[in-house]
Design an enzyme around this catalytic site. Sequence first.
Site, PDB file in Angstrom:
ATOM      1  N   MET A  44       0.816  -1.217   0.000  1.00  0.00           N
ATOM      2  CA  MET A  44       0.000   0.000   0.000  1.00  0.00           C
ATOM      3  C   MET A  44       0.854   1.274   0.000  1.00  0.00           C
ATOM      4  O   MET A  44       2.044   1.233   0.274  1.00  0.00           O
ATOM      5  CB  MET A  44      -0.911   0.017   1.229  1.00  0.00           C
ATOM      6  CG  MET A  44      -1.942  -1.087   1.265  1.00  0.00           C
ATOM      7  SD  MET A  44      -2.992  -1.023   2.745  1.00  0.00           S
ATOM      8  CE  MET A  44      -4.000   0.437   2.405  1.00  0.00           C
ATOM      9  N   HIS A  45       0.197   2.387  -0.332  1.00  0.00           N
ATOM     10  CA  HIS A  45       0.672   3.756  -0.100  1.00  0.00           C
ATOM     11  C   HIS A  45       1.764   4.257  -1.034  1.00  0.00           C
ATOM     12  O   HIS A  45       1.971   5.464  -1.141  1.00  0.00           O
ATOM     13  CB  HIS A  45       1.200   3.929   1.336  1.00  0.00           C
ATOM     14  CG  HIS A  45       0.304   3.405   2.404  1.00  0.00           C
ATOM     15  ND1 HIS A  45      -1.016   3.783   2.534  1.00  0.00           N
ATOM     16  CD2 HIS A  45       0.533   2.517   3.418  1.00  0.00           C
ATOM     17  CE1 HIS A  45      -1.551   3.166   3.581  1.00  0.00           C
ATOM     18  NE2 HIS A  45      -0.639   2.394   4.128  1.00  0.00           N
ATOM     19  N   ASP A  88      -2.751  -5.002  -0.035  1.00  0.00           N
ATOM     20  CA  ASP A  88      -2.265  -6.280   0.500  1.00  0.00           C
ATOM     21  C   ASP A  88      -3.051  -6.740   1.724  1.00  0.00           C
ATOM     22  O   ASP A  88      -3.380  -7.927   1.851  1.00  0.00           O
ATOM     23  CB  ASP A  88      -0.763  -6.236   0.782  1.00  0.00           C
ATOM     24  CG  ASP A  88      -0.329  -5.072   1.668  1.00  0.00           C
ATOM     25  OD1 ASP A  88      -1.190  -4.303   2.149  1.00  0.00           O
ATOM     26  OD2 ASP A  88       0.893  -4.919   1.882  1.00  0.00           O
TER      27      ASP A  88
END
Length: 497
Positions: free
Chosen positions: A81-82, A239
């Site tokens: 992520m991110h 995820d």
Amino acid sequence: MSYVIGIDLGTSAVKALLVDKNGTVAAEATRSYPLFHERSGWSEQRADDWVEATLESIRELVTSGSVDASAVEGISFSGQMHGLVLLDVGGSPVRNAILWNDTRTTEQCREIERTLGDKLLSITRNPALEGFTLPKMLWVRQYEPQSFEKAVTFLLPKDYVRYRLTGELHMDYSDAAGTLLLDVAGKKWSEEVLAAFGLPASLCPPLVESHGMVGTLLPEAAKRSGLSESTKVFAGGADNACGAIGSGILSEGLTLCSIGTSGVILSYEKDESSDYKGKVHFFNHGKENAFYAMGVTLAAGYSLSWFKKTFAPNESFDQLLSGVGDVKPGAGGLLFTPYLVGERTPHADSAIRASFIGVDGSHERIHFARAVMEGITFSLGESVHMLRSAGKSIDKIVSIGGGAQNPVWLQMQADIFDATVVSLENEQGPGLGAAMLAAYGCGWFDSLEACAKQFVKYADEYKPQPEAVKTYKDLFAIYQQIYTQTRGMNEALVAFR
């Protein structure tokens, strides 16, 4: 036999799974890629390295599994992520991707808090933390203006890989929820947040459900992967959302405990009504119109790996933990806080560091090993405690990752969490969740729940033991005092690191 492929794009490697209609993993392949730490606190990767590794992994699946390309109906993704991938008008990255574990953006996080105030939590449902995407975007604009001026859109890691395979730009809700740009409850990019920072709406890609079909393979991608151009490609998810799907966390009353390098407590939320006031993360699920609340321990499995590397470098984990079950709960009055790299939940504190409390001459290495395991579980128990304090019922926890490989640790989780803990027969985590999204998208099942009944199988079950539960409840109250008691000392020690 028909198949789907689940791609799990991790921080150090990509893992690809070839899964049939019975939920059996017919083949798997992994490729690693480099991580760059140019400066302290920086963490970057080349986005095209993900693409190369993914294509190589898929080709290995098809060849090693001796599967005809036409038998692979669909492919979907799970991703770290991110991470920020900025693309120019030609669709090429303007710089390396800045990853989730990059901590350079403290200044930008404070700017976000000052600018949005209470609106931050009411819109995005999450606090401004260095790992999220918006702070990275603001950092690039401030310190690399020439790169930012070239950017016409942004993607997250798995979305860039999918874009290179299909030529289509999309982002799913579960991953978009980790950008600090999404109206989580409204399931749309927040015009208010974008306007507050002078960001154009055109920077944000179209949003889509995790099981949504976003295209088919480009000719070059099909050729290099060994798949057919007609292979259906589905959006996939973050995820943790895919890990939840792959563990069957698809209804109220189910919670996930995942102990990898970091640790996660993730609980299913049927709607957006729960308000944890930013104390835990609140994201869109990979299941349509559902959500999840999540607490994070930064150094979960990492704490045990550090202990082994430091005190038993030439032993296996089995040797290190041999006899740990003979040590009574509480490790002889020894407590460990797993703050080796700071902490996330419930203390968003980058300066706090780990402690052993209560050491005396009777303690042997095995006591320290047990204390580390208990300390990791206590930290995760903080998230369980916070969810319960907000009215959440947590009775059954599915445990995956390193913490699910040791029966003593599974029983410890049941006792500390005071809940039934179950392990999985064939744990494949986020990659299986991605495959399930492809299977659902292909129409193999009429719901993700039906898919989970076929794909997700429970193994052993561990019930809380009343005497151990009481011991751990008393110890947990002491554990919770350590952060407050050691915070000032750790802040003072920063100057000596």
